[in-house]
Design an enzyme around this catalytic site. Structure first.
Site, mmCIF file in Angstrom:
data_model
loop_
_atom_site.group_PDB
_atom_site.id
_atom_site.type_symbol
_atom_site.label_atom_id
_atom_site.label_comp_id
_atom_site.label_asym_id
_atom_site.label_seq_id
_atom_site.Cartn_x
_atom_site.Cartn_y
_atom_site.Cartn_z
ATOM 1 N N ARG A 1 11.369 5.711 4.069
ATOM 2 C CA ARG A 1 11.325 7.597 5.160
ATOM 3 C C ARG A 1 11.453 7.802 6.125
ATOM 4 N NH1 ARG A 1 5.033 8.783 3.686
ATOM 5 N NH2 ARG A 1 6.110 11.033 3.539
ATOM 6 N N ASP B 1 1.942 5.292 -0.026
ATOM 7 C CA ASP B 1 1.497 6.303 0.300
ATOM 8 C C ASP B 1 0.705 7.089 -0.528
ATOM 9 O OD1 ASP B 1 1.568 5.106 2.788
ATOM 10 O OD2 ASP B 1 3.296 6.302 3.165
ATOM 11 N N ARG C 1 0.597 -1.498 -0.091
ATOM 12 C CA ARG C 1 -0.131 0.583 -0.148
ATOM 13 C C ARG C 1 0.827 1.685 -0.208
ATOM 14 N NH1 ARG C 1 -4.332 -1.391 5.037
ATOM 15 N NH2 ARG C 1 -5.241 -3.401 4.065
#
Length: 250
Positions: free
Chosen positions: A197, A51, A49
């Site tokens: 990240r 972002d 998934r």
């Protein structure tokens, strides 16, 4: 028939891979195109998934379709309805009926790009994280080695992460520099939400010489999200590829 779709997309104008009420998603857009082709109410299931703002060169999703389709014809048909969207199906393969885009994956590889120069990007705007100050690549490489292997990555995990365990094995965390771009590549069977990240944001602190390798080790050992660096912007991240066992394809 179960098909695996390999998908390339620019995530800039989407709320992410997964369907949401807040705006258009990659998943919903592709499902709408397949419905126009088959008139079947289907769902596609992605390997990860991504972002809002995250891009992909090799996202993979599976879909079950009742009608007979040659993989190449299905790819062409979906892409014909994706005109106008920065989403394209780049490969379609028929698979065994129990193959799963998420659970059958052997590993996933992400790449984060930092543009390290004084001038901001023009062509690569929305694809790179611009850093004006020259980063110390050698120190970033040393710190990255600390994070390779199996660890409790709680300090690099988003608070909304739904993974059952914070323990992950980071098979590769490489840093390469080409011209004015720094490429940070991470490979693992699976990742925590925002893990890449958050790692990049931490390594940027090291490259800026605000932190050193010992600070990264301390952050890892504290198992507290507040102990690690900031979350790097989504737009610098791309899902490069996902590897599967070869015997699941027909």
């Amino acid at each position: 028939m179960r098909f695996f779709l390999t998908i390339e997309y620019d995530g800039t104008n989407f709320v992410g891979w997964q369907k949401q009420n807040s705006g258009p998603s990659i998943q919903e857009t592709i499902e709408g195109c397949i419905y126009k082709i088959t008139q079947e109410n289907i769902s596609i299931y992605g390997s990860g998934r991504t972002d809002a703002g995250v891009h992909a060169l090799g996202q993979v999703a599976h879909v079950d379709i009742k009608k007979d389709f040659e993989p190449s014809r299905l790819m062409e048909a979906i892409n014909s309805y994706l005109k106008g969207y920065k989403i394209k199906i780049v490969d379609v393969k028929e698979t065994l009926p129990d193959a799963h885009a998420r659970f059958s994956a052997l590993n996933r590889e992400y790449e984060y790009i930092i543009l390290n120069r004084s001038a901001p990007p023009a062509i690569d705007e929305g694809k790179v994280w611009h850093q004006r100050k020259l980063l110390n690549i050698k120190k970033m490489e040393e710190a990255a080695k600390i994070l390779e292997g199996t660890h409790d990555f709680t300090s690099f995990r988003a608070s909304q992460c739904q993974s059952k365990s914070p323990i992950k094995t980071l098979d590769k965390l490489n840093i390469l520099i080409k011209d004015e771009k720094i490429f940070i590549k991470a490979k693992a069977k699976s990742f925590l939400h925002h893990q890449v990240r958050n790692i990049v944001g931490t390594l940027k602190l090291v490259g800026s010489e605000k932190w050193d390798s010992e600070d990264v080790l301390t952050a890892l050992e504290k198992k507290d999200r507040r102990a690690a660096g900031p979350t790097a912007p989504a737009f610098g991240l791309t899902l490069l590829k996902i590897e599967f066992p070869k015997n699941i394809f027909l």
